[in-house]
Write an enzyme that holds these catalytic residues in place. Sequence first.
Site, mmCIF file in Angstrom:
data_model
loop_
_atom_site.group_PDB
_atom_site.id
_atom_site.type_symbol
_atom_site.label_atom_id
_atom_site.label_comp_id
_atom_site.label_asym_id
_atom_site.label_seq_id
_atom_site.Cartn_x
_atom_site.Cartn_y
_atom_site.Cartn_z
ATOM 1 N N LYS A 54 0.842 -1.203 0.000
ATOM 2 C CA LYS A 54 0.000 0.000 0.000
ATOM 3 C C LYS A 54 0.876 1.251 0.000
ATOM 4 C CE LYS A 54 -3.847 -2.365 2.114
ATOM 5 N NZ LYS A 54 -4.442 -2.908 3.327
ATOM 6 N N GLN A 98 -5.173 -1.562 9.368
ATOM 7 C CA GLN A 98 -5.001 -2.899 8.789
ATOM 8 C C GLN A 98 -5.646 -3.952 9.701
ATOM 9 O OE1 GLN A 98 -3.433 -3.584 5.728
ATOM 10 N NE2 GLN A 98 -4.263 -5.633 6.073
ATOM 11 N N ASP A 121 -11.561 2.327 3.701
ATOM 12 C CA ASP A 121 -11.864 0.893 3.698
ATOM 13 C C ASP A 121 -13.371 0.654 3.545
ATOM 14 O OD1 ASP A 121 -10.208 -1.243 3.674
ATOM 15 O OD2 ASP A 121 -9.965 -1.433 5.838
#
Length: 294
Positions: A54, A98, A121
């Site tokens: 990422k 995460q 997200d």
Amino acid sequence: MTARIIDGKAIASKLRARVADEVARVKRDHGLMPGLAVVLVGNDPASEIYVRSKHTQTQAAGMASFEHRLPADVAQADLLALIGKLNRDANVHGILVQLPLPKSIHTETIINAVDPAKDVDGLHPNNAGRLASGFAALSPCTPLGCIILTRSVHASLEGMNAIVIGRSNLVGRPLLQLLLNENATVTIAHSRSRDLPKLTARADLVYAAVGKPELVRGSWIKPGATVIDVGMNRLPAADGKTRPVGDVAFIEALDVAGAITPVPGGVGQMTVACLLVNTLRAACAIAGLPKPAV
Ligand code: NAP
């Protein structure tokens, strides 16, 4: 029939290039530098790989990348304090914590703490609710990627029969909503569904997001169907190592499907590319700019 292989790597690469062009444009025309903050708690090896990828891809797209690493035994209050700081930071337009988090941390509390405007997200209940209501929302990246891959085969999904196997908040449920937005007719299946082969056989579009290696057999698939395999599993390989496999028996499906994503090289490639799209969209929305052209 031998199915067309949907090249997720090439499609993701083109998408990243379009994001980079748009990032350059908003920087030039509006002085806006989109920024993504990724928070990693602990040192899970798979999460480390995702976070590194990422970071690299965010920088390659011309955006600012902020990495925050916290020890596995971090107190939940300290993690919440960091999220609060990122929520207030004008240089940060996207926040990604995460997952999975260590067991000592209440994941739902953390997801709810992220500013919905920076929730790249797409997991915050505000965004999930907006998506379910058919309103504009930041949507989870993997389902977004699935739609883009499907649209690389079909210009329109209107009226097509789709089956989504799996109902997680991360993949199955938002994918159902995105498919409805595309005017597909959607069946969603899960571990309690009856006669999965029969349900699957009706579908023009098959999405497997289960986490069970090769669950979906070639004999289940309607001839000519488009198959999007989200699964990322590992099976023992002949050399004593392991090999990646999806949730679809790929070799069997290849003979029946019209188009299919490989594992690896399919959906996985799209997830980070769509994270960049979401970060750019969040930055433009926060800055009061029109939606970017990606
Ligand atoms: P998850 O949270 O474990 O959800 C799995 C879903 O599959 C659940 O809804 C479960 O049903 C359903 N299921 C389990 N066994 C089943 C069966 N025998 N028949 C039908 N449905 C069954 O998993 P996830 O996070 O959605 O991920 C699914 C897969 O996608 C995993 O392999 C994961 O690694 C992969 N993934 C890939 C990416 C990527 O970027 N490529 C991103 C995310 C996930 P219940 O709800 O009834 O338990």
